[in-house]
Design a protein around this motif. Structure first.
Motif, PDB file in Angstrom:
ATOM      1  N   GLY A 116       0.777  -1.236   0.000  1.00  0.00           N
ATOM      2  CA  GLY A 116       0.000   0.000   0.000  1.00  0.00           C
ATOM      3  C   GLY A 116       0.804   1.279   0.000  1.00  0.00           C
ATOM      4  O   GLY A 116       0.221   2.356  -0.100  1.00  0.00           O
ATOM      5  N   GLU A 117       2.121   1.195   0.081  1.00  0.00           N
ATOM      6  CA  GLU A 117       2.928   2.407   0.103  1.00  0.00           C
ATOM      7  C   GLU A 117       3.069   2.983  -1.315  1.00  0.00           C
ATOM      8  O   GLU A 117       4.157   3.089  -1.882  1.00  0.00           O
ATOM      9  N   MET A 118       1.920   3.381  -1.876  1.00  0.00           N
ATOM     10  CA  MET A 118       1.903   3.791  -3.269  1.00  0.00           C
ATOM     11  C   MET A 118       2.490   5.184  -3.487  1.00  0.00           C
ATOM     12  O   MET A 118       2.645   5.621  -4.628  1.00  0.00           O
ATOM     13  N   GLY A 119       2.842   5.874  -2.434  1.00  0.00           N
ATOM     14  CA  GLY A 119       3.554   7.133  -2.586  1.00  0.00           C
ATOM     15  C   GLY A 119       4.883   6.947  -3.299  1.00  0.00           C
ATOM     16  O   GLY A 119       5.426   7.887  -3.879  1.00  0.00           O
ATOM     17  N   PHE A 120       5.406   5.698  -3.271  1.00  0.00           N
ATOM     18  CA  PHE A 120       6.655   5.380  -3.955  1.00  0.00           C
ATOM     19  C   PHE A 120       6.445   5.066  -5.436  1.00  0.00           C
ATOM     20  O   PHE A 120       7.419   4.845  -6.155  1.00  0.00           O
ATOM     21  N   ASN A 121       5.179   5.010  -5.878  1.00  0.00           N
ATOM     22  CA  ASN A 121       4.922   4.750  -7.301  1.00  0.00           C
ATOM     23  C   ASN A 121       5.643   5.773  -8.169  1.00  0.00           C
ATOM     24  O   ASN A 121       5.703   6.965  -7.831  1.00  0.00           O
ATOM     25  N   GLY A 178      12.041   9.104 -12.581  1.00  0.00           N
ATOM     26  CA  GLY A 178      12.623   9.146 -11.247  1.00  0.00           C
ATOM     27  C   GLY A 178      11.820   9.897 -10.209  1.00  0.00           C
ATOM     28  O   GLY A 178      12.225   9.975  -9.049  1.00  0.00           O
ATOM     29  N   ILE A 179      10.675  10.450 -10.596  1.00  0.00           N
ATOM     30  CA  ILE A 179       9.853  11.239  -9.679  1.00  0.00           C
ATOM     31  C   ILE A 179       8.716  10.383  -9.159  1.00  0.00           C
ATOM     32  O   ILE A 179       7.961   9.805  -9.939  1.00  0.00           O
ATOM     33  N   THR A 180       8.584  10.292  -7.832  1.00  0.00           N
ATOM     34  CA  THR A 180       7.541   9.468  -7.240  1.00  0.00           C
ATOM     35  C   THR A 180       6.224  10.227  -7.117  1.00  0.00           C
ATOM     36  O   THR A 180       6.185  11.462  -7.165  1.00  0.00           O
ATOM     37  N   LEU A 181       5.164   9.458  -6.923  1.00  0.00           N
ATOM     38  CA  LEU A 181       3.827  10.036  -6.764  1.00  0.00           C
ATOM     39  C   LEU A 181       3.799  11.027  -5.602  1.00  0.00           C
ATOM     40  O   LEU A 181       3.290  12.141  -5.731  1.00  0.00           O
ATOM     41  N   GLU A 182       4.369  10.638  -4.478  1.00  0.00           N
ATOM     42  CA  GLU A 182       4.331  11.490  -3.291  1.00  0.00           C
ATOM     43  C   GLU A 182       5.128  12.771  -3.473  1.00  0.00           C
ATOM     44  O   GLU A 182       4.713  13.850  -3.040  1.00  0.00           O
ATOM     45  N   SER A 183       6.279  12.673  -4.136  1.00  0.00           N
ATOM     46  CA  SER A 183       7.120  13.860  -4.308  1.00  0.00           C
ATOM     47  C   SER A 183       6.550  14.822  -5.338  1.00  0.00           C
ATOM     48  O   SER A 183       6.962  15.978  -5.401  1.00  0.00           O
TER      49      SER A 183
END
Length: 292
Positions: free
Chosen positions: A158-163, A169-174
Protein backbone atom coordinates in the motif's frame (compact mmCIF):
# COMPACT_ATOMS: atom_id res chain seq x y z
CA UNK A 1 -22.37 -0.88 29.11
CA UNK A 2 -18.93 -1.72 27.67
CA UNK A 3 -16.56 0.79 26.10
CA UNK A 4 -13.53 1.05 23.81
CA UNK A 5 -10.63 3.50 24.02
CA UNK A 6 -9.22 4.58 20.65
CA UNK A 7 -6.35 6.82 19.61
CA UNK A 8 -5.10 8.31 16.37
CA UNK A 9 -1.55 9.61 16.79
CA UNK A 10 0.01 11.87 14.18
CA UNK A 11 2.98 14.15 13.99
CA UNK A 12 0.82 17.17 14.78
CA UNK A 13 -1.97 15.95 17.02
CA UNK A 14 -2.83 13.11 19.35
CA UNK A 15 -6.55 12.35 19.26
CA UNK A 16 -8.21 10.02 21.75
CA UNK A 17 -11.82 9.00 22.14
CA UNK A 18 -14.11 6.80 24.20
CA UNK A 19 -16.73 4.82 22.28
CA UNK A 20 -19.55 2.53 23.28
CA UNK A 21 -19.22 -0.91 21.72
CA UNK A 22 -22.03 -0.03 19.29
CA UNK A 23 -19.83 2.73 17.82
CA UNK A 24 -21.43 5.67 19.61
CA UNK A 25 -18.90 8.37 20.46
CA UNK A 26 -19.00 9.25 24.16
CA UNK A 27 -16.20 11.77 24.48
CA UNK A 28 -13.15 12.84 22.49
CA UNK A 29 -10.00 14.81 23.19
CA UNK A 30 -7.23 16.27 21.09
CA UNK A 31 -3.80 17.59 22.11
CA UNK A 32 -0.52 18.38 20.40
CA UNK A 33 1.78 15.43 19.80
CA UNK A 34 5.09 15.32 21.60
CA UNK A 35 7.71 15.31 18.83
CA UNK A 36 10.98 14.85 20.68
CA UNK A 37 10.59 12.58 23.71
CA UNK A 38 9.10 9.10 23.24
CA UNK A 39 8.42 8.63 26.95
CA UNK A 40 6.54 11.92 27.14
CA UNK A 41 4.48 10.95 24.10
CA UNK A 42 3.55 7.65 25.76
CA UNK A 43 2.63 9.38 29.00
CA UNK A 44 0.46 11.93 27.20
CA UNK A 45 -1.40 9.04 25.52
CA UNK A 46 -1.95 7.27 28.83
CA UNK A 47 -3.04 10.47 30.57
CA UNK A 48 -5.45 11.30 27.78
CA UNK A 49 -7.05 7.85 27.99
CA UNK A 50 -7.49 8.18 31.74
CA UNK A 51 -8.76 11.75 31.50
CA UNK A 52 -11.51 11.02 29.00
CA UNK A 53 -12.70 8.07 31.07
CA UNK A 54 -12.73 10.23 34.20
CA UNK A 55 -14.56 13.07 32.42
CA UNK A 56 -17.20 10.64 31.17
CA UNK A 57 -17.56 9.00 34.58
CA UNK A 58 -16.48 5.64 33.15
CA UNK A 59 -14.37 3.16 35.11
CA UNK A 60 -11.38 1.62 33.33
CA UNK A 61 -12.85 -1.75 34.28
CA UNK A 62 -15.72 -1.07 31.87
CA UNK A 63 -13.30 -0.68 28.92
CA UNK A 64 -13.01 -3.91 26.92
CA UNK A 65 -10.18 -2.86 24.60
CA UNK A 66 -7.68 -0.23 23.49
CA UNK A 67 -6.91 0.47 19.84
CA UNK A 68 -4.18 2.80 18.61
CA UNK A 69 -3.37 3.95 15.08
CA UNK A 70 -0.12 5.72 14.20
CA UNK A 71 1.89 6.40 11.04
CA UNK A 72 4.86 4.46 9.77
CA UNK A 73 5.94 0.85 10.05
CA UNK A 74 4.26 -1.25 12.73
CA UNK A 75 4.83 -4.79 13.94
CA UNK A 76 1.12 -5.44 14.34
CA UNK A 77 1.45 -8.82 16.03
CA UNK A 78 3.79 -7.54 18.74
CA UNK A 79 2.45 -3.98 18.83
CA UNK A 80 5.85 -2.40 18.20
CA UNK A 81 6.19 1.07 16.65
CA UNK A 82 9.17 0.26 14.45
CA UNK A 83 9.69 3.48 12.51
CA UNK A 84 7.71 6.75 12.45
CA UNK A 85 9.26 9.65 10.59
CA UNK A 86 7.29 12.27 12.51
CA UNK A 87 7.16 10.68 15.98
CA UNK A 88 9.95 10.04 18.52
CA UNK A 89 9.49 6.24 18.60
CA UNK A 90 11.93 3.70 17.18
CA UNK A 91 11.33 -0.02 17.85
CA UNK A 92 9.10 1.13 20.68
CA UNK A 93 7.08 -1.65 22.41
CA UNK A 94 3.88 0.38 22.56
CA UNK A 95 1.54 -2.53 23.21
CA UNK A 96 3.64 -3.86 26.10
CA UNK A 97 4.06 -0.42 27.63
CA UNK A 98 0.32 0.25 27.48
CA UNK A 99 -0.30 -3.18 28.99
CA UNK A 100 1.63 -2.20 32.13
CA UNK A 101 -0.84 0.66 32.69
CA UNK A 102 -3.91 -1.23 31.51
CA UNK A 103 -3.28 -4.86 32.53
CA UNK A 104 -5.38 -7.70 31.10
CA UNK A 105 -6.73 -5.34 28.43
CA UNK A 106 -6.82 -6.41 24.76
CA UNK A 107 -4.69 -3.88 22.85
CA UNK A 108 -4.45 -3.36 19.09
CA UNK A 109 -1.71 -1.24 17.48
CA UNK A 110 -1.73 -0.67 13.73
CA UNK A 111 -0.83 1.78 10.97
CA UNK A 112 -3.15 4.79 10.84
CA UNK A 113 -4.05 4.30 7.17
CA UNK A 114 -5.05 0.71 7.92
CA UNK A 115 -7.23 1.97 10.78
CA UNK A 116 -8.90 4.54 8.52
CA UNK A 117 -9.43 1.90 5.84
CA UNK A 118 -11.13 -0.39 8.33
CA UNK A 119 -13.37 2.46 9.46
CA UNK A 120 -14.51 3.19 5.91
CA UNK A 121 -14.96 -0.53 5.20
CA UNK A 122 -17.19 -1.02 8.24
CA UNK A 123 -19.09 2.22 7.53
CA UNK A 124 -20.30 0.59 4.31
CA UNK A 125 -21.18 -2.64 6.14
CA UNK A 126 -18.84 -4.57 3.87
CA UNK A 127 -17.82 -8.11 4.83
CA UNK A 128 -16.77 -9.88 1.61
CA UNK A 129 -15.92 -7.01 -0.72
CA UNK A 130 -12.57 -6.01 -2.19
CA UNK A 131 -11.96 -2.48 -0.93
CA UNK A 132 -9.16 0.08 -1.37
CA UNK A 133 -8.63 3.29 0.60
CA UNK A 134 -6.19 5.88 -0.76
CA UNK A 135 -5.08 8.83 1.34
CA UNK A 136 -3.74 12.12 0.00
CA UNK A 137 -2.32 14.36 2.68
CA UNK A 138 1.21 15.10 3.87
CA UNK A 139 2.03 11.81 2.21
CA UNK A 140 0.29 9.33 -0.07
CA UNK A 141 -0.56 5.79 0.92
CA UNK A 142 -3.23 3.15 0.52
CA UNK A 143 -4.61 0.00 2.08
CA UNK A 144 -6.65 -2.91 0.72
CA UNK A 145 -9.14 -5.22 2.42
CA UNK A 146 -10.69 -8.37 1.00
CA UNK A 147 -13.11 -10.66 2.83
CA UNK A 148 -12.63 -8.51 5.96
CA UNK A 149 -8.88 -9.21 5.91
CA UNK A 150 -6.09 -6.71 5.35
CA UNK A 151 -3.82 -7.43 2.40
CA UNK A 152 -0.47 -6.67 4.01
CA UNK A 153 1.90 -8.48 1.66
CA UNK A 154 5.32 -8.87 3.26
CA UNK A 155 4.59 -5.90 5.50
CA UNK A 156 4.58 -2.72 3.41
CA UNK A 157 1.68 -3.25 1.00
CA UNK A 158 0.00 0.00 0.00
CA UNK A 159 2.93 2.41 0.10
CA UNK A 160 1.90 3.79 -3.27
CA UNK A 161 3.55 7.13 -2.59
CA UNK A 162 6.66 5.38 -3.96
CA UNK A 163 4.92 4.75 -7.30
CA UNK A 164 6.77 6.23 -10.25
CA UNK A 165 5.11 8.93 -12.34
CA UNK A 166 5.49 9.91 -15.99
CA UNK A 167 8.38 12.11 -14.91
CA UNK A 168 11.54 9.93 -14.79
CA UNK A 169 12.62 9.15 -11.25
CA UNK A 170 9.85 11.24 -9.68
CA UNK A 171 7.54 9.47 -7.24
CA UNK A 172 3.83 10.04 -6.76
CA UNK A 173 4.33 11.49 -3.29
CA UNK A 174 7.12 13.86 -4.31
CA UNK A 175 4.99 15.20 -7.15
CA UNK A 176 1.40 15.50 -5.90
CA UNK A 177 1.26 15.17 -2.11
CA UNK A 178 -0.11 18.20 -0.28
CA UNK A 179 3.34 19.63 0.56
CA UNK A 180 4.61 18.91 -2.97
CA UNK A 181 1.77 20.84 -4.60
CA UNK A 182 2.19 23.64 -2.09
CA UNK A 183 5.92 23.90 -2.74
CA UNK A 184 5.38 24.05 -6.49
CA UNK A 185 2.79 26.79 -6.03
CA UNK A 186 5.20 28.81 -3.91
CA UNK A 187 7.79 28.67 -6.68
CA UNK A 188 5.31 29.61 -9.39
CA UNK A 189 3.92 32.56 -7.43
CA UNK A 190 7.26 33.43 -5.78
CA UNK A 191 5.38 33.42 -2.48
CA UNK A 192 7.03 31.42 0.35
CA UNK A 193 3.92 31.53 2.52
CA UNK A 194 1.36 30.41 -0.08
CA UNK A 195 -0.87 27.62 1.24
CA UNK A 196 -2.57 24.76 -0.58
CA UNK A 197 -5.90 26.14 0.64
CA UNK A 198 -5.18 29.41 -1.16
CA UNK A 199 -4.11 27.50 -4.25
CA UNK A 200 -7.35 25.52 -4.27
CA UNK A 201 -9.35 28.76 -4.00
CA UNK A 202 -7.54 29.90 -7.13
CA UNK A 203 -8.23 26.56 -8.80
CA UNK A 204 -11.97 26.92 -8.20
CA UNK A 205 -11.81 30.42 -9.69
CA UNK A 206 -9.90 29.26 -12.78
CA UNK A 207 -6.56 30.89 -11.93
CA UNK A 208 -4.35 30.21 -14.96
CA UNK A 209 -1.21 29.78 -12.83
CA UNK A 210 -2.81 27.32 -10.43
CA UNK A 211 -4.72 25.24 -12.97
CA UNK A 212 -1.66 23.46 -14.46
CA UNK A 213 -0.46 22.42 -10.98
CA UNK A 214 -3.77 20.97 -9.83
CA UNK A 215 -4.63 19.50 -13.23
CA UNK A 216 -1.31 17.65 -13.28
CA UNK A 217 -2.05 16.33 -9.80
CA UNK A 218 -5.50 15.15 -10.90
CA UNK A 219 -4.08 13.38 -13.96
CA UNK A 220 -1.28 11.74 -11.98
CA UNK A 221 -3.61 10.58 -9.19
CA UNK A 222 -6.16 9.32 -11.71
CA UNK A 223 -3.52 7.14 -13.36
CA UNK A 224 -2.66 5.65 -9.96
CA UNK A 225 -6.35 4.91 -9.32
CA UNK A 226 -6.70 3.44 -12.82
CA UNK A 227 -3.85 1.02 -12.05
CA UNK A 228 -5.64 -0.02 -8.85
CA UNK A 229 -8.82 -0.73 -10.80
CA UNK A 230 -7.00 -2.81 -13.40
CA UNK A 231 -4.88 -4.71 -10.86
CA UNK A 232 -7.45 -5.39 -8.13
CA UNK A 233 -10.93 -4.62 -9.57
CA UNK A 234 -12.17 -3.45 -6.15
CA UNK A 235 -15.85 -3.06 -5.38
CA UNK A 236 -15.09 0.36 -3.93
CA UNK A 237 -12.19 2.83 -3.87
CA UNK A 238 -12.35 5.59 -1.26
CA UNK A 239 -10.26 8.74 -1.70
CA UNK A 240 -9.54 10.19 1.73
CA UNK A 241 -6.91 12.07 3.68
CA UNK A 242 -6.70 15.77 4.38
CA UNK A 243 -6.48 17.03 0.78
CA UNK A 244 -9.37 14.97 -0.59
CA UNK A 245 -11.46 15.49 2.55
CA UNK A 246 -11.17 19.27 2.41
CA UNK A 247 -11.59 19.46 -1.36
CA UNK A 248 -14.31 17.04 -2.49
CA UNK A 249 -14.23 18.58 -5.99
CA UNK A 250 -10.85 16.90 -6.39
CA UNK A 251 -12.49 13.52 -5.83
CA UNK A 252 -14.94 14.28 -8.64
CA UNK A 253 -12.13 15.56 -10.87
CA UNK A 254 -10.15 12.34 -10.36
CA UNK A 255 -13.28 10.26 -10.97
CA UNK A 256 -13.94 12.02 -14.27
CA UNK A 257 -10.31 11.67 -15.35
CA UNK A 258 -10.34 7.96 -14.53
CA UNK A 259 -13.53 7.58 -16.59
CA UNK A 260 -11.69 8.96 -19.62
CA UNK A 261 -9.19 6.07 -19.36
CA UNK A 262 -11.80 3.33 -19.03
CA UNK A 263 -12.53 3.00 -22.74
CA UNK A 264 -12.51 -0.78 -22.96
CA UNK A 265 -16.01 -2.29 -22.66
CA UNK A 266 -14.87 -4.45 -19.74
CA UNK A 267 -13.80 -1.36 -17.79
CA UNK A 268 -16.45 1.21 -18.60
CA UNK A 269 -18.43 2.47 -15.61
CA UNK A 270 -15.97 1.31 -12.97
CA UNK A 271 -15.24 4.95 -12.10
CA UNK A 272 -18.59 4.90 -10.26
CA UNK A 273 -16.87 2.80 -7.61
CA UNK A 274 -14.74 5.79 -6.61
CA UNK A 275 -16.14 7.49 -3.51
CA UNK A 276 -15.25 10.22 -1.03
CA UNK A 277 -14.54 9.34 2.58
CA UNK A 278 -17.61 9.11 4.81
CA UNK A 279 -15.81 9.69 8.10
CA UNK A 280 -13.37 12.33 6.76
CA UNK A 281 -10.91 13.29 9.50
CA UNK A 282 -12.49 10.85 11.96
CA UNK A 283 -11.84 7.80 9.79
CA UNK A 284 -8.71 6.78 11.67
CA UNK A 285 -10.09 6.95 15.18
CA UNK A 286 -13.44 5.43 14.23
CA UNK A 287 -11.64 2.66 12.41
CA UNK A 288 -9.54 2.02 15.50
CA UNK A 289 -12.64 1.77 17.67
CA UNK A 290 -14.30 -0.67 15.28
CA UNK A 291 -11.41 -3.15 15.50
CA UNK A 292 -13.19 -4.74 18.47
Amino acid sequence: MEYILAADIGGTKLATALFKVDGTLVVANEIKSEKNDGEKLLQSLIDSFKDICSNAGIAIADVIGISVGLPGIIDVEKGIAILQNNLPWRDFPLKDRLATEFPNMPIVVDNDVYMATWGEYKAREFTKEMFVYMTLSTGISSCSIHNSTFLRGAGMAGEMGFNLTDKPGITLESLVSGPAMEERGRRVFDNPTLTLKEMMEGYYQGDEQVLPIINEAVTTLAKAVYHIIVAADPHCIVLGGGVFNHHPKLVEAVRQEVASYLTHPLLQGKEQRIEASRYKGEAGIRGAASRF
